[in-house]
Design a protein around this motif. Structure first.
Motif, short mmCIF file in Angstrom:
data_model
loop_
_atom_site.label_atom_id
_atom_site.label_comp_id
_atom_site.label_asym_id
_atom_site.label_seq_id
_atom_site.Cartn_x
_atom_site.Cartn_y
_atom_site.Cartn_z
N LEU A 17 6.26 -6.71 3.75
CA LEU A 17 7.39 -6.70 4.67
C LEU A 17 7.95 -8.10 4.93
N HIS A 18 7.39 -9.10 4.25
CA HIS A 18 7.83 -10.50 4.39
C HIS A 18 7.75 -10.98 5.85
N LEU A 19 6.62 -10.66 6.49
CA LEU A 19 6.39 -11.08 7.87
C LEU A 19 5.37 -12.21 7.89
N SER A 20 5.57 -13.16 8.77
CA SER A 20 4.55 -14.18 8.98
C SER A 20 3.48 -13.59 9.89
N GLN A 21 2.35 -14.27 10.00
CA GLN A 21 1.30 -13.80 10.90
C GLN A 21 1.81 -13.79 12.34
N LYS A 22 2.60 -14.77 12.70
CA LYS A 22 3.16 -14.83 14.06
C LYS A 22 4.11 -13.65 14.30
N GLN A 23 4.97 -13.35 13.33
CA GLN A 23 5.90 -12.24 13.50
C GLN A 23 5.17 -10.91 13.65
N LEU A 24 4.13 -10.69 12.84
CA LEU A 24 3.36 -9.47 12.95
C LEU A 24 2.65 -9.41 14.30
N GLY A 25 2.07 -10.54 14.70
CA GLY A 25 1.40 -10.60 16.00
C GLY A 25 2.34 -10.26 17.14
N ASP A 26 3.56 -10.78 17.08
CA ASP A 26 4.56 -10.50 18.13
C ASP A 26 4.90 -9.00 18.16
N LYS A 27 4.97 -8.38 17.00
CA LYS A 27 5.33 -6.96 16.93
C LYS A 27 4.23 -6.06 17.51
N VAL A 28 2.98 -6.46 17.37
CA VAL A 28 1.88 -5.62 17.87
C VAL A 28 1.25 -6.16 19.15
N GLY A 29 1.73 -7.28 19.64
CA GLY A 29 1.27 -7.80 20.93
C GLY A 29 -0.01 -8.60 20.89
N VAL A 30 -0.23 -9.35 19.81
CA VAL A 30 -1.40 -10.22 19.70
C VAL A 30 -0.96 -11.59 19.19
N SER A 31 -1.88 -12.54 19.17
CA SER A 31 -1.55 -13.88 18.67
C SER A 31 -1.63 -13.91 17.15
N ASN A 32 -1.02 -14.96 16.58
CA ASN A 32 -1.11 -15.14 15.13
C ASN A 32 -2.55 -15.42 14.70
N ARG A 33 -3.35 -15.98 15.58
CA ARG A 33 -4.76 -16.24 15.26
C ARG A 33 -5.53 -14.94 15.10
N ALA A 34 -5.20 -13.95 15.92
CA ALA A 34 -5.86 -12.65 15.80
C ALA A 34 -5.54 -12.03 14.44
N VAL A 35 -4.28 -12.11 14.04
CA VAL A 35 -3.87 -11.57 12.73
C VAL A 35 -4.62 -12.30 11.62
N SER A 36 -4.73 -13.61 11.75
CA SER A 36 -5.45 -14.41 10.75
C SER A 36 -6.91 -13.96 10.64
N LYS A 37 -7.55 -13.73 11.79
CA LYS A 37 -8.95 -13.28 11.78
C LYS A 37 -9.10 -11.91 11.13
N TRP A 38 -8.14 -11.01 11.39
CA TRP A 38 -8.20 -9.69 10.76
C TRP A 38 -8.10 -9.82 9.25
N GLU A 39 -7.14 -10.64 8.80
CA GLU A 39 -6.91 -10.78 7.36
C GLU A 39 -8.07 -11.46 6.64
N ASN A 40 -8.81 -12.27 7.36
CA ASN A 40 -9.96 -12.94 6.76
C ASN A 40 -11.26 -12.18 6.96
#
Length: 92
Positions: A17-40
């Protein structure tokens, strides 16, 4: 890293979807760090967040949470009775 299926699916769908971690985090209500931890594979999203992720990615919860990407395969039991006649034969 992406050692687990959920981490891989989050990463693949986010990049699809060409989203950054920050953009995805904003859409689901979490920080970009949380998204990074999920992806790793360092942590997992909660149930409510998984529901939001599935909505953002426009996929089902099954597609997000299952190990296999081919969940459409028809389930067939490995063992079972082939006929009613076999059922009665076992009973005797």
């Amino acid at each position: 890293m992406r050692e687990n299926a959920i981490a891989k699916k989050i990463y693949e769908n986010r990049t699809r979807l060409h989203l950054s971690q920050k953009q995805l985090g904003d859409k689901v209500g979490v920080s970009n760090r949380a998204v990074s931890k999920w992806e790793n594979g360092l942590s997992y999203p909660g149930t409510a967040t998984c529901y939001k992720l599935a909505e953002v990615f426009k996929i089902s919860m099954d597609m997000l949470m299952t190990e296999s990407s081919d969940i459409e395969k028809e389930w067939k039991p490995e063992h079972g009775m082939e006929s009613l006649r076999e059922l009665y034969r076992i009973g005797r």
